[in-house]
Enzyme design. Structure first.
Site, PDB file in Angstrom:
ATOM      1  N   CYS A   1      43.630  38.652  40.706  1.00 44.82           N
ATOM      2  CA  CYS A   1      42.210  39.007  40.778  1.00 44.82           C
ATOM      3  C   CYS A   1      41.407  38.168  41.759  1.00 44.82           C
ATOM      4  CB  CYS A   1      41.575  38.939  39.393  1.00 44.82           C
ATOM      5  SG  CYS A   1      41.423  37.270  38.688  1.00 44.82           S
TER       6      CYS A   1
ATOM      7  N   GLU B   1      49.736  41.708  42.557  1.00 43.77           N
ATOM      8  CA  GLU B   1      51.037  41.008  42.464  1.00 43.77           C
ATOM      9  C   GLU B   1      50.841  39.503  42.344  1.00 43.77           C
ATOM     10  OE1 GLU B   1      52.177  39.003  45.159  1.00 43.77           O
ATOM     11  OE2 GLU B   1      51.622  39.982  47.053  1.00 43.77           O
TER      12      GLU B   1
ATOM     13  N   ARG C   1      50.249  41.456  54.966  1.00 44.23           N
ATOM     14  CA  ARG C   1      50.448  42.721  54.263  1.00 44.23           C
ATOM     15  C   ARG C   1      50.914  42.496  52.828  1.00 44.23           C
ATOM     16  NH1 ARG C   1      49.412  46.687  57.457  1.00 44.23           N
ATOM     17  NH2 ARG C   1      50.213  48.248  56.005  1.00 44.23           N
TER      18      ARG C   1
ATOM     19  N   HIS D   1      38.791  35.560  35.195  1.00 49.52           N
ATOM     20  CA  HIS D   1      38.822  36.770  36.017  1.00 49.52           C
ATOM     21  C   HIS D   1      37.637  36.772  36.972  1.00 49.52           C
ATOM     22  CE1 HIS D   1      39.819  40.815  37.172  1.00 49.52           C
ATOM     23  NE2 HIS D   1      38.674  41.318  36.730  1.00 49.52           N
TER      24      HIS D   1
ATOM     25  N   ASP E   1      36.225  46.508  40.874  1.00 46.13           N
ATOM     26  CA  ASP E   1      37.302  45.620  40.437  1.00 46.13           C
ATOM     27  C   ASP E   1      38.633  46.191  40.912  1.00 46.13           C
ATOM     28  OD1 ASP E   1      39.052  43.891  39.212  1.00 46.13           O
ATOM     29  OD2 ASP E   1      38.063  43.951  37.256  1.00 46.13           O
TER      30      ASP E   1
END
Length: 282
Positions: free
Chosen positions: A70, A40, A65, A108, A124
């Protein structure tokens, strides 16, 4: 990483501490992470600071939480794995766009993980809809996974015709999903601080897909996926069929974040640029 952080992280994943840092345990942790901690980018649109400090990443995943993109997800997961006894390297990648062009450096972050039983894996948990299990790092043939057919190929030998437009990449690896290149990895180990500029760019630049779209997505127990993009709630089954519905009210949106992703928000996040794209696959 403290023992309390390890225990809190494992509770979040619904897992117990593995007796040894084996390949089997890694596979289980990887799958649980994808089904529990969402991919997210809500912090960008809620005005929350994104930091790559290890302690704050761990607190976001455990106490808050929440999920992340990435740098946050693989950064936190790599820290957990190292604390459990795995040998972990952070690898920098550049993501391919739909035209086959490579993105910015440090676009990334992925993980190279060595286990106690002598295996090396590409893990990943921070690329949205991707492999459910870690990929065998040294394997150059096809690898079947619930998420598709994957290959990890030498970028310079280019057997799949996926070299970047710049023609470079000697020594690098391309990660291919169902015949389509996803990202190119350098093999040189990095440290988390190396990715600060990439995280800043993706969280601030109007050219970044993360500033132009909202996404919250996770895998499901039946092998499918659920994704909330703004007010669009998409359910994808394991066979790839999907259904999308529009959430009408703020209450419905906040309830979906809470019930489906475990994220409690005080207000509905709104995207910076409503004309933006939908970002990486979810």
């Amino acid at each position: 990483m403290t023992s309390a952080h390890v225990d809190a992280y494992l509770r979040r994943l619904g897992s117990t501490r593995p007796r040894q840092p084996t390949s089997e345990a890694l596979r289980e942790l990887h799958l649980r992470h994808l089904r529990t901690v969402p991919f997210e980018n809500l912090s960008i649109h809620l005005g929350e600071e994104i930091t790559l400090d290890e302690t704050r990443l761990l607190d976001k995943v455990t106490e808050g939480r929440r999920g992340g993109f990435c740098y946050e997800l693989n950064g936190a997961f790599g820290t957990l794995l190292a604390a459990l006894g795995y040998e972990v390297d952070l690898l920098a990648g550049r993501v391919y766009d739909d035209e086959g062009r490579l993105g910015i450096p440090y676009d990334h972050l992925a993980l190279r993980v060595r286990t106690a039983d002598g295996d090396t894996w590409l893990a990943d948990v921070g690329f949205g809809a991707h492999s459910h299990w870690p990929l065998a790092y040294a394997e150059r043939g096809e690898q079947d996974d619930p998420g598709g057919t994957f290959q990890v190929v030498e970028a310079d030998s280019d057997p799949a015709g996926v070299r970047g437009a710049d023609g470079q990449g000697a020594g690098d690896l391309d990660v291919v999903q169902d015949g389509k290149p996803q990202y190119r990895l350098e093999t040189r180990p990095r440290v988390l601080g190396d990715f600060v500029a990439g995280a800043w760019w993706h969280s601030t630049s109007p050219l970044s897909h993360f500033t132009r779209s909202l996404v919250c997505s996770r895998g499901t127990e039946d092998g499918g996926r659920i994704t909330l993009s703004g007010r669009k709630f998409k359910t994808t089954a394991a066979d790839g069929t999907h259904e999308t519905r529009e959430l009408e009210t703020d209450e419905e949106v906040l309830t979906a974040y809470q019930d489906c992703f475990g994220i409690e928000l005080g207000r509905v996040p709104t995207v910076r640029d409503e004309g933006g794209s939908q970002g990486r696959p979810a």
